[in-house]
Design a protein around this motif. Structure first.
Motif, short mmCIF file in Angstrom:
data_model
loop_
_atom_site.label_atom_id
_atom_site.label_comp_id
_atom_site.label_asym_id
_atom_site.label_seq_id
_atom_site.Cartn_x
_atom_site.Cartn_y
_atom_site.Cartn_z
N THR A 176 -4.88 4.47 -8.22
CA THR A 176 -4.81 5.93 -8.39
C THR A 176 -3.72 6.60 -7.53
O THR A 176 -2.98 7.45 -8.01
CB THR A 176 -6.19 6.52 -8.05
OG1 THR A 176 -7.17 5.75 -8.76
CG2 THR A 176 -6.30 7.96 -8.47
N ASP A 177 -3.63 6.22 -6.25
CA ASP A 177 -2.66 6.88 -5.36
C ASP A 177 -1.23 6.44 -5.64
O ASP A 177 -0.30 7.23 -5.51
CB ASP A 177 -3.01 6.61 -3.89
CG ASP A 177 -4.18 7.44 -3.42
OD1 ASP A 177 -4.56 8.40 -4.11
OD2 ASP A 177 -4.73 7.11 -2.35
N TYR A 216 0.81 -1.22 0.00
CA TYR A 216 0.00 0.00 0.00
C TYR A 216 0.85 1.27 0.00
O TYR A 216 0.33 2.37 -0.13
CB TYR A 216 -0.94 0.03 1.21
CG TYR A 216 -1.98 -1.06 1.21
CD1 TYR A 216 -2.75 -1.30 0.07
CD2 TYR A 216 -2.18 -1.87 2.32
CE1 TYR A 216 -3.70 -2.31 0.06
CE2 TYR A 216 -3.13 -2.88 2.32
CZ TYR A 216 -3.88 -3.10 1.18
OH TYR A 216 -4.81 -4.10 1.17
N SER A 217 2.15 1.11 0.20
CA SER A 217 3.01 2.30 0.21
C SER A 217 3.04 2.94 -1.17
O SER A 217 3.26 2.26 -2.18
CB SER A 217 4.42 1.90 0.64
OG SER A 217 5.26 3.03 0.51
N VAL A 218 2.83 4.28 -1.19
CA VAL A 218 2.88 4.99 -2.47
C VAL A 218 4.25 5.64 -2.67
O VAL A 218 4.50 6.29 -3.67
CB VAL A 218 1.76 6.06 -2.61
CG1 VAL A 218 0.39 5.41 -2.47
CG2 VAL A 218 1.93 7.20 -1.61
N GLY A 219 5.13 5.49 -1.68
CA GLY A 219 6.49 6.01 -1.82
C GLY A 219 6.66 7.44 -1.36
O GLY A 219 7.73 8.01 -1.48
N VAL A 220 5.61 8.04 -0.82
CA VAL A 220 5.69 9.39 -0.27
C VAL A 220 5.26 9.27 1.19
O VAL A 220 4.11 8.92 1.48
CB VAL A 220 4.77 10.38 -1.03
CG1 VAL A 220 4.80 11.77 -0.40
CG2 VAL A 220 5.15 10.45 -2.51
N ASN A 271 -8.46 -0.26 -3.36
CA ASN A 271 -8.36 -0.11 -4.81
C ASN A 271 -7.81 1.25 -5.20
O ASN A 271 -6.98 1.37 -6.10
CB ASN A 271 -9.73 -0.28 -5.48
CG ASN A 271 -10.14 -1.73 -5.55
OD1 ASN A 271 -9.30 -2.61 -5.63
ND2 ASN A 271 -11.44 -1.98 -5.51
N HIS A 272 -8.28 2.28 -4.49
CA HIS A 272 -7.85 3.65 -4.79
C HIS A 272 -6.35 3.80 -4.51
O HIS A 272 -5.62 4.38 -5.30
CB HIS A 272 -8.67 4.64 -3.98
CG HIS A 272 -8.32 6.07 -4.24
ND1 HIS A 272 -8.77 6.76 -5.35
CD2 HIS A 272 -7.53 6.94 -3.55
CE1 HIS A 272 -8.28 7.99 -5.33
NE2 HIS A 272 -7.53 8.13 -4.24
N GLU A 320 -12.53 11.02 -8.32
CA GLU A 320 -12.65 9.80 -7.50
C GLU A 320 -12.86 10.16 -6.03
O GLU A 320 -13.66 9.53 -5.33
CB GLU A 320 -11.40 8.92 -7.63
CG GLU A 320 -11.34 8.17 -8.95
CD GLU A 320 -10.25 7.10 -8.97
OE1 GLU A 320 -9.99 6.46 -7.93
OE2 GLU A 320 -9.65 6.91 -10.05
N HIS A 321 -12.12 11.17 -5.56
CA HIS A 321 -12.30 11.63 -4.18
C HIS A 321 -13.72 12.14 -3.95
O HIS A 321 -14.37 11.78 -2.99
CB HIS A 321 -11.31 12.75 -3.85
CG HIS A 321 -9.88 12.31 -3.75
ND1 HIS A 321 -8.84 13.19 -3.67
CD2 HIS A 321 -9.32 11.08 -3.71
CE1 HIS A 321 -7.70 12.53 -3.57
NE2 HIS A 321 -7.97 11.24 -3.61
N ASP A 322 -14.17 13.02 -4.87
CA ASP A 322 -15.51 13.61 -4.72
C ASP A 322 -16.58 12.53 -4.72
O ASP A 322 -17.54 12.59 -3.93
CB ASP A 322 -15.78 14.61 -5.86
CG ASP A 322 -14.89 15.84 -5.75
OD1 ASP A 322 -14.28 16.05 -4.70
OD2 ASP A 322 -14.81 16.60 -6.74
#
Ligand SMILES: [Fe+2]
Length: 138
Positions: A123-124, A10-14, A118-119, A80-82
């Motif tokens: 996406t993230d 789940y890590s996005v690297g930030v 999933n997001h 997607e957030h909205d």
């Protein structure tokens, strides 16, 4: 009862985004606990607020980064957030109406946990890869 568990994938690297995602997982677990334990009418709105407020804060952090670094897929990501904020509103109404219990756990897993996983994974992570290149310090 099933709980949402943080995994390295789940890590996005930030780091700042990862930390917020971990906090979201914690807050979802509080909600799952409250649902599973059949918490009373007072606790449920509290944990739903607790999670909902952090969702809004977290999305605004990502959107701020996207704008700051001119992310080309900003609009699609924000959409997607909205959409999720809308889903969460409806989800919240249903959960509060039905009350805590097994069906609330199932609904939370289906509408919140699955969406978030999933997001993050799609996406993230894409956003994370972009930001990693652009940000001076993560
Ligand atoms: Fe996002």
């Amino acid at each position: 009862m099933p709980q949402i568990e943080w995994l390295d994938q789940y890590s996005v690297g930030v780091e700042s985004i990862d930390n917020q995602h971990k906090e979201l997982f914690e807050r979802i677990n509080r909600l799952l606990d409250a649902c599973a334990q059949g918490e009373g009418k007072k606790v449920l709105p509290e944990v739903l607020d607790f999670l909902g407020d952090y969702v809004v804060f977290h999305f605004s952090t990502e959107e701020k980064y996207m704008k700051e670094y001119l992310y080309p897929e900003y609009l699609a990501h924000k959409k997607e957030h909205d959409n999720f904020v809308e889903t969460y509103k409806k989800f919240r109404e249903e959960i509060e109406k039905e009350g805590a219990g097994v069906s609330a756990v199932i609904k939370t897993n289906r509408l919140v946990v699955d969406w978030l996983k999933n997001h993050i994974l799609g996406t993230d992570r894409k956003l994370g890869a972009f930001l990693k290149e652009k940000m001076p310090s993560k």
